[in-house]
Scaffold this motif. Structure first.
Motif, short mmCIF file in Angstrom:
data_model
loop_
_atom_site.label_atom_id
_atom_site.label_comp_id
_atom_site.label_asym_id
_atom_site.label_seq_id
_atom_site.Cartn_x
_atom_site.Cartn_y
_atom_site.Cartn_z
N VAL A 28 0.83 -1.21 0.00
CA VAL A 28 0.00 0.00 0.00
C VAL A 28 0.86 1.26 0.00
CG1 VAL A 28 -1.66 1.35 1.35
CG2 VAL A 28 -1.99 -1.12 1.04
N LEU A 29 1.90 1.28 0.81
CA LEU A 29 2.74 2.48 0.88
C LEU A 29 3.49 2.71 -0.43
CD1 LEU A 29 4.15 2.32 4.52
CD2 LEU A 29 2.35 3.80 3.61
N GLU A 30 3.98 1.66 -1.05
CA GLU A 30 4.65 1.82 -2.34
C GLU A 30 3.69 2.41 -3.37
OE1 GLU A 30 6.91 -0.78 -5.86
OE2 GLU A 30 6.29 -1.77 -3.99
N THR A 31 2.48 1.89 -3.39
CA THR A 31 1.48 2.39 -4.34
C THR A 31 1.12 3.83 -4.04
OG1 THR A 31 0.57 0.15 -4.49
CG2 THR A 31 -0.77 1.94 -5.36
N LYS A 66 -6.17 0.07 9.00
CA LYS A 66 -5.06 0.74 9.69
C LYS A 66 -3.92 1.04 8.71
CE LYS A 66 -6.04 -1.19 14.27
NZ LYS A 66 -5.61 -2.14 15.33
N ILE A 67 -3.69 0.13 7.77
CA ILE A 67 -2.64 0.36 6.77
C ILE A 67 -3.03 1.53 5.87
CG2 ILE A 67 -1.52 -0.64 4.73
CD1 ILE A 67 -1.67 -3.37 6.16
N LEU A 68 -4.28 1.59 5.47
CA LEU A 68 -4.75 2.72 4.67
C LEU A 68 -4.60 4.03 5.44
CD1 LEU A 68 -7.97 1.16 3.11
CD2 LEU A 68 -5.88 1.77 1.88
N ALA A 69 -4.92 4.01 6.71
CA ALA A 69 -4.78 5.22 7.53
C ALA A 69 -3.32 5.64 7.63
CB ALA A 69 -5.37 4.98 8.92
#
Length: 256
Positions: A28-31, A66-69
């Motif tokens: 998610v963070l890479e994207t 939580k990852i999206l947040a």
């Protein structure tokens, strides 16, 4: 840019992009970082996944939210993610900026009414077996609570044609604009079913006057846990994004 600003801007084209499913923090963070560098301000990603078969990946649930947040905290992007039922809606409301109601729940009336009561923006997808008027009817279950922050999504309908996953109803864009005042968003990923078709469907929707687009993007689609065939990699999306900006200028819209 805050969601309230996005929904109130005139003559704009909202771009929402990200993976079908939240699979890991690194994914998610890479994207999110790559999309933000391009100028995308809304990150999509599914924490709860309504799948055809129970053996398929069902999402990470609250851990995915939580990852999206975390991605929002780092990039400043707004988050759109799907609520499947009343239980998941409570969690999605807590973490997300925009609540997505997917095709399978387009006529889940208790969920629509509850989503309206959150007073958060709602991204409502057309059911793959629903008419345009039925989609509008579904939107009224949201607005009856006083929540008019609604975006309607054309994501393809089921027809006799099987060369694509669904048939993208481009004509829904002008028809919806004639019938309601809500922004109309095109989802080219689900009707395409294959990454090769995503770009032409996306551009067709924008040329028809769509107010936004929501696209599935993954750092490595071949390893995706859901919708692998239709997700664009980062390079493919970058090329599409450049074309989106070009065609938006012809349509007198600013990409946001």
């Amino acid at each position: 840019m805050m969601v309230s600003d996005i929904l109130n801007l005139k003559e704009s084209l909202i771009v929402m992009a990200g993976p079908c499913s939240v699979e890991s923090e690194s994914q998610v963070l890479e994207t999110a970082r790559a999309l933000k560098r391009l100028g995308v301000n809304v990150l999509r990603g599914g924490a709860f996944k309504p799948r055809t078969y129970p053996e398929s990946f069902q999402g990470l649930g609250e851990d995915g939210l939580k990852i999206l947040a975390m991605a929002r905290e780092e990039t400043g992007m707004s988050i759109v993610t799907e609520a499947m039922d009343l239980e998941s809606l409570r969690l999605v409301e807590k973490y997300a900026d925009i609540i997505q109601i997917g095709s399978r729940n387009s006529q889940n009336f208790p969920l629509l009414k509850a989503a309206g009561k959150t007073m958060k923006p709602v991204l409502l997808k057309r059911g793959f077996g629903n008419t345009i008027d039925e989609l509008i009817g579904s939107s009224r279950y949201i607005s009856m609570s006083g929540n008019n922050n609604i975006m309607l999504v054309e994501r393809g309908i089921r027809t006799f044609e099987n060369s694509t996953r669904f048939t993208l109803d481009v004509s829904a864009v002008p028809v919806l604009h004639e019938k309601v005042n809500y922004p109309v968003i095109i989802d080219p990923s689900h009707p395409a079913g294959n990454s090769r078709y995503v770009e032409p469907l996306a551009l067709a929707g924008i040329a028809a006057g769509a107010d936004g687009i929501i696209v599935e993007v993954h750092p490595d689609p071949s390893r995706a846990l859901s919708d692998a065939a239709q997700q664009l990699n980062l390079d493919q999306f970058s090329r599409l994004y450049s074309k989106i900006k070009e065609i938006s200028r012809v349509m007198n819209k600013n990409v946001i």
